[in-house]
Design a protein around this motif. Structure first.
Motif, PDB file in Angstrom:
ATOM      1  N   ARG A   4       0.841  -1.199   0.000  1.00  0.00           N
ATOM      2  CA  ARG A   4       0.000   0.000   0.000  1.00  0.00           C
ATOM      3  C   ARG A   4       0.872   1.243   0.000  1.00  0.00           C
ATOM      4  O   ARG A   4       2.037   1.186   0.371  1.00  0.00           O
ATOM      5  N   ALA A  59      -9.929  -4.079  -8.404  1.00  0.00           N
ATOM      6  CA  ALA A  59      -8.804  -3.247  -8.853  1.00  0.00           C
ATOM      7  C   ALA A  59      -7.612  -4.100  -9.285  1.00  0.00           C
ATOM      8  O   ALA A  59      -6.891  -3.745 -10.218  1.00  0.00           O
ATOM      9  N   LEU A  60      -7.388  -5.231  -8.620  1.00  0.00           N
ATOM     10  CA  LEU A  60      -6.219  -6.073  -8.898  1.00  0.00           C
ATOM     11  C   LEU A  60      -6.390  -6.989 -10.116  1.00  0.00           C
ATOM     12  O   LEU A  60      -5.405  -7.290 -10.800  1.00  0.00           O
ATOM     13  N   LYS A  81      -4.268  -7.400 -13.605  1.00  0.00           N
ATOM     14  CA  LYS A  81      -3.015  -6.640 -13.492  1.00  0.00           C
ATOM     15  C   LYS A  81      -1.841  -7.587 -13.257  1.00  0.00           C
ATOM     16  O   LYS A  81      -2.017  -8.743 -12.899  1.00  0.00           O
ATOM     17  N   ASP A 134       2.480  -3.496 -11.427  1.00  0.00           N
ATOM     18  CA  ASP A 134       1.393  -2.553 -11.703  1.00  0.00           C
ATOM     19  C   ASP A 134       0.958  -1.878 -10.412  1.00  0.00           C
ATOM     20  O   ASP A 134       0.961  -2.488  -9.329  1.00  0.00           O
ATOM     21  N   VAL A 135       0.563  -0.620 -10.546  1.00  0.00           N
ATOM     22  CA  VAL A 135       0.030   0.145  -9.425  1.00  0.00           C
ATOM     23  C   VAL A 135      -1.433   0.413  -9.743  1.00  0.00           C
ATOM     24  O   VAL A 135      -1.769   0.885 -10.825  1.00  0.00           O
ATOM     25  N   VAL A 136      -2.302   0.065  -8.780  1.00  0.00           N
ATOM     26  CA  VAL A 136      -3.749   0.264  -8.962  1.00  0.00           C
ATOM     27  C   VAL A 136      -4.286   1.129  -7.833  1.00  0.00           C
ATOM     28  O   VAL A 136      -3.664   1.249  -6.783  1.00  0.00           O
ATOM     29  N   ARG A 137      -5.428   1.716  -8.066  1.00  0.00           N
ATOM     30  CA  ARG A 137      -6.091   2.522  -7.055  1.00  0.00           C
ATOM     31  C   ARG A 137      -7.267   1.716  -6.499  1.00  0.00           C
ATOM     32  O   ARG A 137      -8.070   1.186  -7.260  1.00  0.00           O
ATOM     33  N   ALA A 138      -7.323   1.645  -5.186  1.00  0.00           N
ATOM     34  CA  ALA A 138      -8.441   0.996  -4.493  1.00  0.00           C
ATOM     35  C   ALA A 138      -8.897   1.957  -3.408  1.00  0.00           C
ATOM     36  O   ALA A 138      -8.187   2.158  -2.418  1.00  0.00           O
ATOM     37  N   GLU A 142      -3.240   3.664  -3.165  1.00  0.00           N
ATOM     38  CA  GLU A 142      -2.595   3.015  -4.320  1.00  0.00           C
ATOM     39  C   GLU A 142      -1.943   1.751  -3.817  1.00  0.00           C
ATOM     40  O   GLU A 142      -1.363   1.716  -2.724  1.00  0.00           O
ATOM     41  N   GLU A 161       0.669  -1.437  -5.035  1.00  0.00           N
ATOM     42  CA  GLU A 161       1.607  -1.952  -6.029  1.00  0.00           C
ATOM     43  C   GLU A 161       1.696  -3.461  -5.857  1.00  0.00           C
ATOM     44  O   GLU A 161       2.028  -3.956  -4.778  1.00  0.00           O
ATOM     45  N   ILE A 162       1.419  -4.173  -6.928  1.00  0.00           N
ATOM     46  CA  ILE A 162       1.454  -5.636  -6.899  1.00  0.00           C
ATOM     47  C   ILE A 162       2.921  -6.069  -6.875  1.00  0.00           C
ATOM     48  O   ILE A 162       3.707  -5.700  -7.742  1.00  0.00           O
TER      49      ILE A 162
END
Length: 160
Positions: free
Chosen positions: A105, A137-138, A141, A145-149, A153, A155-156
């Motif tokens: 996170r 969100a995941l 991906k 990758d960086v996603v917004r939840a 944000e 990062e996987i």
């Protein structure tokens, strides 16, 4: 029939025996093998409790003791009927149903969750529903990758 001839206890017991149905989301009922077994076990448990309650002689007590198992048996029967058993992911390239995903996170916390069906989800035990905002969100991906939840944000950092 006049109210004078109806036992107050019977009216009270009747109102306790009509429980609202457990809500079922409109999402597909995707399940893992463990999730399907969980649903089947819960259905069997509810049916057993309903059977035990049916042996109670006092009708008002029988109704009270049957209310929850009856509602649960209906719910789990529907969930078993509509369950879509998903195969284990064939690849760890992109996040999919059944994967265990580790992400960091934006506040520095690292978390790992397995994406599972709604009835199997238990965040405290490390599983989240495929319909949860984080899982949505995941999905699809890849590592890095960086996603917004929500407001965060993520990062996987690993997909298993």
């Amino acid at each position: 029939m006049s109210v004078a001839f109806v036992k107050e206890e019977s009216a009270e017991a009747a109102s306790e025996t009509v429980l609202p149905a457990r809500p079922i989301s409109g999402r597909p009922n995707l399940v893992t093998e463990a999730g399907l077994k969980l649903l089947q076990d819960e259905l069997a448990r509810a049916q057993q409790a309903l059977e035990e309650a049916s042996r109670i002689e006092d009708i008002n007590e029988r109704r009270r003791q049957s209310a929850v198992p009856y509602r649960d048996a209906q719910y789990f029967a529907e969930r078993v009927r509509t369950a879509q058993l998903m195969p284990a992911p064939a690849s760890n390239d992109v996040v999919a149903f059944g994967h265990k995903v580790t992400f960091e996170r934006d506040d520095g916390r690292v978390q790992t969750y397995r994406i599972v069906g709604e009835d199997e989800a238990n965040p405290a035990a490390g599983t989240i529903s495929h319909g949860s905002p984080v899982a949505i969100a995941l999905m699809g991906k890849s590592v890095g990758d960086v996603v917004r939840a929500g407001q965060h944000e993520l990062e996987i950092i690993a997909i298993e």
